[in-house]
Scaffold this active site. Structure first.
Site, PDB file in Angstrom:
ATOM      1  N   CYS A  66       0.858  -1.178   0.000  1.00 57.52           N
ATOM      2  CA  CYS A  66       0.000   0.000   0.000  1.00 57.52           C
ATOM      3  C   CYS A  66       0.895   1.229   0.000  1.00 57.52           C
ATOM      4  O   CYS A  66       2.099   1.137   0.200  1.00 57.52           O
ATOM      5  CB  CYS A  66      -0.871   0.006   1.249  1.00 57.52           C
ATOM      6  SG  CYS A  66      -1.793  -1.515   1.433  1.00 57.52           S
ATOM      7  N   ARG A 123       1.309   1.718  -5.957  1.00 56.08           N
ATOM      8  CA  ARG A 123       1.573   0.702  -4.930  1.00 56.08           C
ATOM      9  C   ARG A 123       0.334  -0.114  -4.580  1.00 56.08           C
ATOM     10  O   ARG A 123       0.419  -1.124  -3.874  1.00 56.08           O
ATOM     11  CB  ARG A 123       2.094   1.375  -3.648  1.00 56.08           C
ATOM     12  CG  ARG A 123       3.355   2.168  -3.857  1.00 56.08           C
ATOM     13  CD  ARG A 123       3.743   2.874  -2.578  1.00 56.08           C
ATOM     14  NE  ARG A 123       4.200   1.930  -1.577  1.00 56.08           N
ATOM     15  CZ  ARG A 123       5.442   1.516  -1.442  1.00 56.08           C
ATOM     16  NH1 ARG A 123       6.367   1.966  -2.259  1.00 56.08           N
ATOM     17  NH2 ARG A 123       5.776   0.671  -0.497  1.00 56.08           N
ATOM     18  N   TRP A 177      -3.650  -1.941  -1.430  1.00 57.91           N
ATOM     19  CA  TRP A 177      -3.602  -3.202  -2.160  1.00 57.91           C
ATOM     20  C   TRP A 177      -3.998  -4.253  -1.128  1.00 57.91           C
ATOM     21  O   TRP A 177      -3.241  -4.557  -0.209  1.00 57.91           O
ATOM     22  CB  TRP A 177      -2.195  -3.460  -2.703  1.00 57.91           C
ATOM     23  CG  TRP A 177      -2.116  -4.600  -3.658  1.00 57.91           C
ATOM     24  CD1 TRP A 177      -2.322  -4.549  -5.002  1.00 57.91           C
ATOM     25  CD2 TRP A 177      -1.774  -5.967  -3.355  1.00 57.91           C
ATOM     26  NE1 TRP A 177      -2.155  -5.790  -5.563  1.00 57.91           N
ATOM     27  CE2 TRP A 177      -1.815  -6.681  -4.578  1.00 57.91           C
ATOM     28  CE3 TRP A 177      -1.449  -6.656  -2.185  1.00 57.91           C
ATOM     29  CZ2 TRP A 177      -1.543  -8.038  -4.659  1.00 57.91           C
ATOM     30  CZ3 TRP A 177      -1.183  -8.008  -2.269  1.00 57.91           C
ATOM     31  CH2 TRP A 177      -1.228  -8.690  -3.493  1.00 57.91           C
ATOM     32  N   ASN A 223       0.938   0.207   5.969  1.00 58.55           N
ATOM     33  CA  ASN A 223       1.407  -0.575   4.824  1.00 58.55           C
ATOM     34  C   ASN A 223       2.166  -1.765   5.386  1.00 58.55           C
ATOM     35  O   ASN A 223       3.121  -1.583   6.135  1.00 58.55           O
ATOM     36  CB  ASN A 223       2.339   0.290   3.958  1.00 58.55           C
ATOM     37  CG  ASN A 223       3.064  -0.526   2.902  1.00 58.55           C
ATOM     38  OD1 ASN A 223       2.519  -1.503   2.393  1.00 58.55           O
ATOM     39  ND2 ASN A 223       4.277  -0.128   2.568  1.00 58.55           N
ATOM     40  N   GLY A 224       1.721  -2.976   5.044  1.00 52.26           N
ATOM     41  CA  GLY A 224       2.411  -4.173   5.537  1.00 52.26           C
ATOM     42  C   GLY A 224       1.404  -5.217   5.976  1.00 52.26           C
ATOM     43  O   GLY A 224       0.229  -5.165   5.594  1.00 52.26           O
ATOM     44  N   GLU A 261      10.986 -11.838 -20.873  1.00 54.83           N
ATOM     45  CA  GLU A 261      10.549 -10.503 -20.467  1.00 54.83           C
ATOM     46  C   GLU A 261       9.433  -9.992 -21.376  1.00 54.83           C
ATOM     47  O   GLU A 261       8.464  -9.377 -20.903  1.00 54.83           O
ATOM     48  CB  GLU A 261      11.755  -9.547 -20.458  1.00 54.83           C
ATOM     49  CG  GLU A 261      11.447  -8.094 -20.168  1.00 54.83           C
ATOM     50  CD  GLU A 261      10.795  -7.846 -18.799  1.00 54.83           C
ATOM     51  OE1 GLU A 261      10.692  -8.772 -17.987  1.00 54.83           O
ATOM     52  OE2 GLU A 261      10.367  -6.697 -18.578  1.00 54.83           O
ATOM     53  N   LYS A 275       5.778  -8.941 -19.942  1.00 57.09           N
ATOM     54  CA  LYS A 275       5.260  -7.587 -20.177  1.00 57.09           C
ATOM     55  C   LYS A 275       3.872  -7.651 -20.797  1.00 57.09           C
ATOM     56  O   LYS A 275       2.952  -6.972 -20.377  1.00 57.09           O
ATOM     57  CB  LYS A 275       6.238  -6.865 -21.117  1.00 57.09           C
ATOM     58  CG  LYS A 275       6.278  -5.403 -21.007  1.00 57.09           C
ATOM     59  CD  LYS A 275       7.299  -4.913 -20.007  1.00 57.09           C
ATOM     60  CE  LYS A 275       7.063  -5.490 -18.649  1.00 57.09           C
ATOM     61  NZ  LYS A 275       8.005  -5.286 -17.655  1.00 57.09           N
ATOM     62  N   GLU A 314       1.100  -9.055 -18.339  1.00 59.37           N
ATOM     63  CA  GLU A 314       0.731  -8.253 -17.167  1.00 59.37           C
ATOM     64  C   GLU A 314      -0.115  -7.036 -17.520  1.00 59.37           C
ATOM     65  O   GLU A 314      -0.939  -6.609 -16.720  1.00 59.37           O
ATOM     66  CB  GLU A 314       1.942  -7.879 -16.300  1.00 59.37           C
ATOM     67  CG  GLU A 314       2.855  -6.809 -16.826  1.00 59.37           C
ATOM     68  CD  GLU A 314       3.931  -6.416 -15.810  1.00 59.37           C
ATOM     69  OE1 GLU A 314       5.056  -6.165 -16.240  1.00 59.37           O
ATOM     70  OE2 GLU A 314       3.653  -6.334 -14.600  1.00 59.37           O
ATOM     71  N   HIS A 339       9.071 -30.258 -28.329  1.00 59.35           N
ATOM     72  CA  HIS A 339       8.966 -31.168 -27.177  1.00 59.35           C
ATOM     73  C   HIS A 339       7.644 -30.997 -26.441  1.00 59.35           C
ATOM     74  O   HIS A 339       7.534 -31.391 -25.281  1.00 59.35           O
ATOM     75  CB  HIS A 339      10.153 -30.945 -26.237  1.00 59.35           C
ATOM     76  CG  HIS A 339      11.460 -31.258 -26.874  1.00 59.35           C
ATOM     77  ND1 HIS A 339      11.894 -32.543 -27.100  1.00 59.35           N
ATOM     78  CD2 HIS A 339      12.398 -30.441 -27.402  1.00 59.35           C
ATOM     79  CE1 HIS A 339      13.067 -32.505 -27.709  1.00 59.35           C
ATOM     80  NE2 HIS A 339      13.391 -31.247 -27.911  1.00 59.35           N
ATOM     81  N   LYS A 373       3.135  -2.168  -7.741  1.00 60.28           N
ATOM     82  CA  LYS A 373       4.509  -1.940  -8.189  1.00 60.28           C
ATOM     83  C   LYS A 373       5.529  -2.597  -7.269  1.00 60.28           C
ATOM     84  O   LYS A 373       6.498  -3.179  -7.721  1.00 60.28           O
ATOM     85  CB  LYS A 373       4.755  -0.429  -8.230  1.00 60.28           C
ATOM     86  CG  LYS A 373       6.136  -0.019  -8.653  1.00 60.28           C
ATOM     87  CD  LYS A 373       6.221   0.028 -10.141  1.00 60.28           C
ATOM     88  CE  LYS A 373       7.619   0.356 -10.646  1.00 60.28           C
ATOM     89  NZ  LYS A 373       7.829  -0.266 -11.961  1.00 60.28           N
TER      90      LYS A 373
END
Ligand code: M6R
Length: 596
Positions: A2, A27, A74, A100-101, A470, A474, A477, A493, A591
């Protein structure tokens, strides 16, 4: 994950807090809220959903206040809802808290308080902090915060106010970032620099279990024994503009376009202190997400240049629990934009416990990884706001290249002269990236034809495979299109069974010597109905009706990921933009992943 902010000063608190929350929204963005002092009570406005909803609500109210706290969430405990939004108040509305946490022992604390008659209203772990502080409050907020923090297990960055001490804002942290900013017009707390950069570039970084007591004129720091601390003030060098969109529709596009400059800055900043690689027999690179992908790319570079006996790349979330074989002869390299990723920090601590030497590659000055690692090299990406990393990833790559060249010279695997030539090649990257950026229109147009695909695969061989990882991350997401990356040689395979009409395969080919190999993979997927987007600097590459081609400038094979990734970033960006998605804040993501 957060974002929290607090202000005590002469100005109107609400606009300062809301503006700060805008910069912290990356965040977390499930809900947002503020609590400010008005005459004799807290005015709390909070609600589920994006900050813009809160802003609209606040536009229709006049709140006079010079002190308050704010939060953007979040969700970890309790669904996103109005009642679970922060700030939280104690039942007597005496204490207001943003957190936050994760409070790991919240269930026990809640049960104890409930037995004493305290009524909880939310499902969050955070409310317990407000209730506990209110329960402990003895007329002194600093004492109360110390007592409360001592009872908490887990991680926290907290901003706390008390109705009976209308001039005081108290902050404390453990395992989550918190800075204190000071200025003529007041003092601030924030989870991150961009939130307050507009007002001040003078900050203090709080260490774990340090407490800041802010009034509008002063800031004091204490330890948990209530001893006064003297802390070093730091000057932030990031410009105010770097944390603004500057006319771009999204931070992500702005950050992609900024890459020639930040690459130049990172390449030019000298790596001053690194360990002597000849005293190690193993290198482990560990990180999460894109930073891990940067590690995968660099493994090819370290192997090729350093010919070092043992180089491993590990996901930090795996490394931390695997009882890794590392010791004082191991160099563990941690890669992280934020420097606050919980798994990467845990991996570093685990490595240190086993005697390994740690080197962090970090973007955020003063972050936990930067402070705790034995050696730190900074990327000069500036603030990265979009959740999907672009410029930070690119600068991580060039730092890793530079390290590989330095180590190769130390190990005498290449001569100083060869080292200089490779460094010149690295120095050519920013101009070549700028050249690729002139092809934005082509990429935008091509991406607009790709929004209907259900699945998009990325293939490459060798270092091209590493950067395919990558590209795929990208895309998924921010566009929510299913995507996976495969080594070209692996297709037969199993994976090729997924290829059918209406599949897009993005092929990366910058390894000249492997072009014929990847081209035969391309033919195999085309003959099964796929369309191909080829990103290549190989001369022989040509466009056909089933294959669209984007030609890259030439560069040493080992550094080619720095060029191909620009196309992959732009491709993902424009696919998501054409789908009308919220690119800077993709669903379910944040983030900075400061929880496990
Ligand atoms: O701050 P960090 O570099 O440690 O973050 C690691 C990952 O969370 C991050 O790279 C994530 O994968 C990005 N959203 C990818 O774009």
């Amino acid at each position: 994950m957060c974002g929290i902010i607090g202000y005590a000063g002469d100005e109107s608190a609400v606009p300062i807090i809301v503006d700060g929350l805008k910069k912290l929204e990356y965040r977390g963005y499930d809900s947002a809220g503020i609590a400010v002092f008005t005459k004799d009570s807290f005015k709390v406005v909070k609600q589920k959903g994006r900050l813009v909803g809160l802003e609209e609500r606040l536009e229709n109210t006049t709140i006079t206040s010079n002190m308050g706290i704010g939060h953007t969430r979040w969700a970890t405990h309790g669904e996103p809802s109005d009642v679970n939004s922060h700030p939280h108040l104690g039942s007597g509305s005496k204490i207001a808290v943003v957190h936050n946490g994760i409070i790991e022992n919240y269930k026990q604390l809640k049960a104890q308080l409930e037995r004493r008659g305290v009524k909880f209203v939310s499902q969050t772990d955070s409310e317990v902090v407000a209730q506990l502080a209110e329960y402990y409050y003895n007329g002194n907020l600093l004492d109360t915060v110390i007592k409360t923090a001592n009872a908490l297990e887990g991680s926290y960055a907290l901003g706390i106010m008390c109705l009976e001490e209308p001039d005081v804002l108290v902050a404390v942290k453990k395992d989550n970032p918190l800075i204190v900013g000071v200025s003529e017009k007041g003092n601030f707390i924030a989870s991150d620099v961009p939130a307050i950069l507009k007002h001040t570039n003078q900050v203090f970084y709080l260490e774990d279990k340090e407490i800041a007591v802010l009034t509008k004129r002063a800031v004091q720091f204490f330890n948990m024994d209530k001893e006064l601390l003297t802390k070093q003030i730091e000057t932030i060098t990031w410009s105010v503009d770097s944390a603004e969109k500057g006319g771009y529709p999204h931070f992500m596009l702005k950050e992609i376009v900024e890459q020639p400059k930040v690459l130049c800055d990172t390449i030019q900043s000298e790596i001053i202190k690194i360990p002597d690689i000849t005293s190690f027999n193993k290198i482990v690179i560990t990180a999460c997400g894109s930073a891990y992908n940067a590690g995968v790319v660099s493994k090819y570079v370290f192997e090729r240049l350093c010919r070092f006996p043992s180089i491993e790349v590990e996901l930090a979330s795996e490394f931390r629990y695997k009882d890794a074989c590392v010791d004082e002869k191991t160099l563990v390299i941690l890669v992280s934009q934020s420097g606050e990723t919980a798994d990467t920090i845990a991996a570093m601590r685990e490595a240190k416990t086993k005697g390994a030497i740690t080197l962090s590659i970090v973007n955020v000055v003063g972050s936990t990884l930067a402070k705790e690692a034995d050696y730190t090299v900074y990327t000069a990406a500036g603030p990265e706001i979009a959740v999907a990393t672009t410029k930070a990833f690119s600068t991580q790559l060039v730092v890793l290249y530079k390290l590989a060249v330095k180590f190769a010279v130390q190990l005498q695997k290449i001569s100083a002269d060869e080292g200089r030539k490779l460094s010149d090649e690295i120095a050519s990257i920013p101009d070549k990236v700028a050249e690729i950026l002139t092809k934005i229109d082509f990429i935008q147009k091509y991406a607009s034809t790709c929004i209907g695909y259900k699945s998009i695969f990325f293939i490459g061989r060798n270092i091209d495979y590493a950067i395919a990882l990558e590209g795929s991350l990208k895309l998924k997401e921010i566009s929510y299109i299913h995507s996976e990356a495969y080594a070209g040689g692996e297709l037969k395979h199993g994976t090729i069974s997924l290829v059918e009409e209406n599949t897009l395969v993005v092929a990366i080919s910058c390894c000249q010597r492997l072009y014929s190999k990847i081209f035969s993979n391309i033919e195999q997927v085309i003959s099964r109905g796929a369309k191909v987007f080829l990103v290549s600097n190989v001369e022989a590459a040509e466009e056909t009706d089933k294959l669209s081609l984007l030609k890259l400038p030439n560069i040493h094979e080992l550094f080619s990921p720095s060029l191909s990734v620009i196309v992959l970033q732009l491709f993902s960006y424009y696919v998501a933009a054409n789908k009308g998605l919220d690119i800077d804040k993709p669903r379910n993501l944040a983030k900075s992943v400061t929880v496990e």
